[in-house]
Design an enzyme around this catalytic site. Sequence first.
Site, mmCIF file in Angstrom:
data_model
loop_
_atom_site.group_PDB
_atom_site.id
_atom_site.type_symbol
_atom_site.label_atom_id
_atom_site.label_comp_id
_atom_site.label_asym_id
_atom_site.label_seq_id
_atom_site.Cartn_x
_atom_site.Cartn_y
_atom_site.Cartn_z
ATOM 1 N N HIS A 171 3.851 -21.196 40.731
ATOM 2 C CA HIS A 171 4.953 -20.659 41.543
ATOM 3 C C HIS A 171 5.808 -21.799 42.082
ATOM 4 C CE1 HIS A 171 6.523 -18.659 45.355
ATOM 5 N NE2 HIS A 171 7.000 -17.933 44.357
ATOM 6 N N GLU A 225 7.238 -20.635 37.283
ATOM 7 C CA GLU A 225 8.276 -19.804 37.901
ATOM 8 C C GLU A 225 9.221 -20.719 38.672
ATOM 9 O OE1 GLU A 225 9.905 -17.556 41.474
ATOM 10 O OE2 GLU A 225 8.589 -19.305 41.370
ATOM 11 N N ASP A 232 13.328 -21.041 40.744
ATOM 12 C CA ASP A 232 14.426 -20.340 41.404
ATOM 13 C C ASP A 232 15.737 -21.045 41.084
ATOM 14 O OD1 ASP A 232 12.785 -18.500 43.364
ATOM 15 O OD2 ASP A 232 11.906 -20.498 43.492
ATOM 16 N N HIS A 286 15.019 -23.114 45.652
ATOM 17 C CA HIS A 286 14.756 -21.761 46.123
ATOM 18 C C HIS A 286 15.777 -21.286 47.135
ATOM 19 C CE1 HIS A 286 12.947 -18.681 48.751
ATOM 20 N NE2 HIS A 286 12.362 -18.253 47.632
#
Length: 275
Positions: free
Chosen positions: A48, A75, A77, A90
Amino acid sequence: MLPVLDTLIAILGSLLLGIVLRLYPERNPSQDIFNKFLTGIGATEIAHRGGAFNSPENTICAFEKAVQYGYKTIEIDIQYTSDKVPVVIHDESVDRTTNGSGLVSNMRHSELMNLKANYTFPDMVHCGIPTLDETIMFALENDLYLLFDVKGGKMCEEFIATITHIKETYPQFMDKFAVISFFPDILFKVRRYHPQVITGFTRRHDHIQNTMLQAGYTSPTLHSFLYFCDRLFDFLMFNVFVPLLKINMFEIRKDDISESYVKSVSPEPSSCLDC
């Protein structure tokens, strides 16, 4: 009560989007692409934000650590600079994770390049904010799969153009990434303009209630209603959004996963990502 109205409008609007998409059943990625993606990522956990516990989140430093620890899927952003360069970070601002201050959307890429993204890991002074292109090239070099977490608002239109850029520049990467989002309208637009792209729903337990709490809304009466909204959204996600939007998978935090939860959404979608 405006946030409550916004929540209801979002739920009803998303339902309408799903119904509209049903008119375009041919706009659906091939099952072969999805099966290849699943085979590639395997039954492993996902890093993440690139692995935020081990290195500065959403940085090449974190991605390198993820590779060392054996992760196959990361993952990330995405935000956009004022000159429309997609970068991997993010928050909407750089305040939390870098030595700078201000909104990403108000800064040029050349300004972001001068920032250090090691706020939570002071010793890692060489970590900066990578561009999406740099991240994709790193993924290709290390045989990684990526999940793009896409937020709402104007970013959606920019991201549609970004997928076109990926198709043209990195065609070999088209079956090695998926677009995930909390927002059904994002997934609708991705499916509409790029039907071959794999999409996934992101869901957090009691997300609506927690979002309102973080915004300062603490009324017990309000949160009783928001609890109902969360349960309604769960029903819509599993029984309406996923089948109507032809979503391939969904992403749930591993702390929220139980055997009964997984069974409640089987056999569609065909995969549950634990990350």
